[in-house]
Design a protein around this motif. Structure first.
Motif, PDB file in Angstrom:
ATOM      1  N   LEU A   5       0.817  -1.221   0.000  1.00  0.00           N
ATOM      2  CA  LEU A   5       0.000   0.000   0.000  1.00  0.00           C
ATOM      3  C   LEU A   5       0.844   1.262   0.000  1.00  0.00           C
ATOM      4  CD1 LEU A   5      -2.843  -1.049   2.459  1.00  0.00           C
ATOM      5  CD2 LEU A   5      -2.956  -0.841  -0.023  1.00  0.00           C
ATOM      6  N   ALA A   6       2.015   1.204   0.626  1.00  0.00           N
ATOM      7  CA  ALA A   6       2.887   2.388   0.673  1.00  0.00           C
ATOM      8  C   ALA A   6       3.370   2.760  -0.728  1.00  0.00           C
ATOM      9  CB  ALA A   6       4.067   2.125   1.595  1.00  0.00           C
ATOM     10  N   ALA A   7       3.651   1.755  -1.552  1.00  0.00           N
ATOM     11  CA  ALA A   7       4.122   2.001  -2.916  1.00  0.00           C
ATOM     12  C   ALA A   7       2.979   1.998  -3.932  1.00  0.00           C
ATOM     13  CB  ALA A   7       5.154   0.952  -3.308  1.00  0.00           C
ATOM     14  N   ASN A   8       1.748   1.765  -3.452  1.00  0.00           N
ATOM     15  CA  ASN A   8       0.563   1.717  -4.323  1.00  0.00           C
ATOM     16  C   ASN A   8       0.715   0.701  -5.449  1.00  0.00           C
ATOM     17  OD1 ASN A   8      -0.981   3.636  -2.964  1.00  0.00           O
ATOM     18  ND2 ASN A   8       0.117   5.300  -3.961  1.00  0.00           N
ATOM     19  N   CYS A   9       1.135  -0.525  -5.086  1.00  0.00           N
ATOM     20  CA  CYS A   9       1.316  -1.524  -6.117  1.00  0.00           C
ATOM     21  C   CYS A   9       1.090  -2.936  -5.568  1.00  0.00           C
ATOM     22  CB  CYS A   9       2.710  -1.429  -6.729  1.00  0.00           C
ATOM     23  SG  CYS A   9       4.032  -1.860  -5.598  1.00  0.00           S
ATOM     24  N   ILE A  10       1.022  -3.867  -6.493  1.00  0.00           N
ATOM     25  CA  ILE A  10       0.949  -5.296  -6.188  1.00  0.00           C
ATOM     26  C   ILE A  10       2.056  -5.967  -6.988  1.00  0.00           C
ATOM     27  CG2 ILE A  10      -0.418  -7.393  -6.387  1.00  0.00           C
ATOM     28  CD1 ILE A  10      -2.916  -5.608  -6.334  1.00  0.00           C
ATOM     29  N   PHE A  11       2.920  -6.715  -6.308  1.00  0.00           N
ATOM     30  CA  PHE A  11       3.969  -7.461  -6.993  1.00  0.00           C
ATOM     31  C   PHE A  11       3.492  -8.898  -7.142  1.00  0.00           C
ATOM     32  CE2 PHE A  11       7.801 -10.166  -6.952  1.00  0.00           C
ATOM     33  CZ  PHE A  11       8.312  -9.755  -8.173  1.00  0.00           C
ATOM     34  N   GLN A  12       3.304  -9.320  -8.371  1.00  0.00           N
ATOM     35  CA  GLN A  12       2.830 -10.668  -8.642  1.00  0.00           C
ATOM     36  C   GLN A  12       4.043 -11.547  -8.963  1.00  0.00           C
ATOM     37  OE1 GLN A  12      -0.750 -10.974 -10.967  1.00  0.00           O
ATOM     38  NE2 GLN A  12      -1.231  -8.844 -10.568  1.00  0.00           N
ATOM     39  N   ASP A  13       4.466 -12.283  -7.964  1.00  0.00           N
ATOM     40  CA  ASP A  13       5.639 -13.141  -8.065  1.00  0.00           C
ATOM     41  C   ASP A  13       5.244 -14.447  -8.741  1.00  0.00           C
ATOM     42  OD1 ASP A  13       7.896 -14.677  -7.721  1.00  0.00           O
ATOM     43  OD2 ASP A  13       8.133 -14.202  -5.593  1.00  0.00           O
ATOM     44  N   ALA A  14       5.825 -14.728  -9.886  1.00  0.00           N
ATOM     45  CA  ALA A  14       5.451 -15.909 -10.667  1.00  0.00           C
ATOM     46  C   ALA A  14       5.733 -17.210  -9.927  1.00  0.00           C
ATOM     47  CB  ALA A  14       6.176 -15.903 -12.001  1.00  0.00           C
ATOM     48  N   PHE A  68       2.628 -16.660 -18.960  1.00  0.00           N
ATOM     49  CA  PHE A  68       4.007 -16.981 -19.341  1.00  0.00           C
ATOM     50  C   PHE A  68       4.949 -17.069 -18.139  1.00  0.00           C
ATOM     51  CE2 PHE A  68       2.347 -14.609 -23.109  1.00  0.00           C
ATOM     52  CZ  PHE A  68       2.186 -15.712 -23.928  1.00  0.00           C
ATOM     53  N   CYS A  69       4.401 -17.295 -16.950  1.00  0.00           N
ATOM     54  CA  CYS A  69       5.207 -17.444 -15.716  1.00  0.00           C
ATOM     55  C   CYS A  69       6.148 -16.263 -15.490  1.00  0.00           C
ATOM     56  CB  CYS A  69       5.980 -18.751 -15.741  1.00  0.00           C
ATOM     57  SG  CYS A  69       4.922 -20.202 -15.795  1.00  0.00           S
ATOM     58  N   LYS A  70       5.676 -15.083 -15.765  1.00  0.00           N
ATOM     59  CA  LYS A  70       6.477 -13.871 -15.587  1.00  0.00           C
ATOM     60  C   LYS A  70       6.014 -13.123 -14.349  1.00  0.00           C
ATOM     61  CE  LYS A  70       8.602 -13.953 -19.665  1.00  0.00           C
ATOM     62  NZ  LYS A  70       9.991 -13.818 -19.928  1.00  0.00           N
ATOM     63  N   SER A  71       6.964 -12.646 -13.558  1.00  0.00           N
ATOM     64  CA  SER A  71       6.636 -11.776 -12.418  1.00  0.00           C
ATOM     65  C   SER A  71       6.451 -10.361 -12.940  1.00  0.00           C
ATOM     66  CB  SER A  71       7.782 -11.787 -11.401  1.00  0.00           C
ATOM     67  OG  SER A  71       7.943 -13.071 -10.854  1.00  0.00           O
ATOM     68  N   PHE A  72       5.529  -9.635 -12.327  1.00  0.00           N
ATOM     69  CA  PHE A  72       5.362  -8.234 -12.720  1.00  0.00           C
ATOM     70  C   PHE A  72       4.693  -7.450 -11.607  1.00  0.00           C
ATOM     71  CE2 PHE A  72       1.684 -10.513 -14.290  1.00  0.00           C
ATOM     72  CZ  PHE A  72       0.616  -9.693 -14.000  1.00  0.00           C
ATOM     73  N   THR A  73       4.829  -6.144 -11.712  1.00  0.00           N
ATOM     74  CA  THR A  73       4.254  -5.230 -10.737  1.00  0.00           C
ATOM     75  C   THR A  73       3.086  -4.497 -11.374  1.00  0.00           C
ATOM     76  OG1 THR A  73       6.418  -4.934  -9.717  1.00  0.00           O
ATOM     77  CG2 THR A  73       4.745  -3.288  -9.195  1.00  0.00           C
ATOM     78  N   THR A  74       1.981  -4.459 -10.659  1.00  0.00           N
ATOM     79  CA  THR A  74       0.802  -3.722 -11.097  1.00  0.00           C
ATOM     80  C   THR A  74       0.630  -2.535 -10.168  1.00  0.00           C
ATOM     81  OG1 THR A  74      -0.238  -5.783 -11.810  1.00  0.00           O
ATOM     82  CG2 THR A  74      -1.675  -3.872 -11.513  1.00  0.00           C
ATOM     83  N   TYR A  75       0.491  -1.345 -10.742  1.00  0.00           N
ATOM     84  CA  TYR A  75       0.342  -0.124  -9.947  1.00  0.00           C
ATOM     85  C   TYR A  75      -1.118   0.292  -9.893  1.00  0.00           C
ATOM     86  CZ  TYR A  75       5.361   0.089 -10.098  1.00  0.00           C
ATOM     87  OH  TYR A  75       6.692  -0.221  -9.941  1.00  0.00           O
TER      88      TYR A  75
END
Length: 62
Positions: free
Chosen positions: A8-17, A24-31
């Motif tokens: 919440l502090a960074a206003n994001c969700i890190f989706q760890d694959a 495609f089993c990729k990690s990514f950050t959603t803001y």
């Protein structure tokens, strides 16, 4: 997705694959898009409630 992925502090969700099924089993950050402080507070309150419920369940097992 797990609550530990929400920042919440960074206003994001890190989706760890390694823990979340992603394309495609990729990690990514959603803001989060800026929709207003009231909506962000609702999400923060909901996360706090879910974490408190989980903590209570753990305590009940001991």
């Amino acid at each position: 997705m797990k609550l530990k992925h929400v920042d919440l502090a960074a206003n994001c969700i890190f989706q760890d694959a390694r823990e979340v099924k992603t394309k495609f089993c990729k990690s990514f950050t959603t803001y989060f898009i800026p929709v207003g402080d009231d909506i962000q507070q609702i999400v923060a309150d909901w996360i706090a409630i879910v974490k408190a419920m989980a903590a209570r369940q753990i305590q009940q097992h001991f």
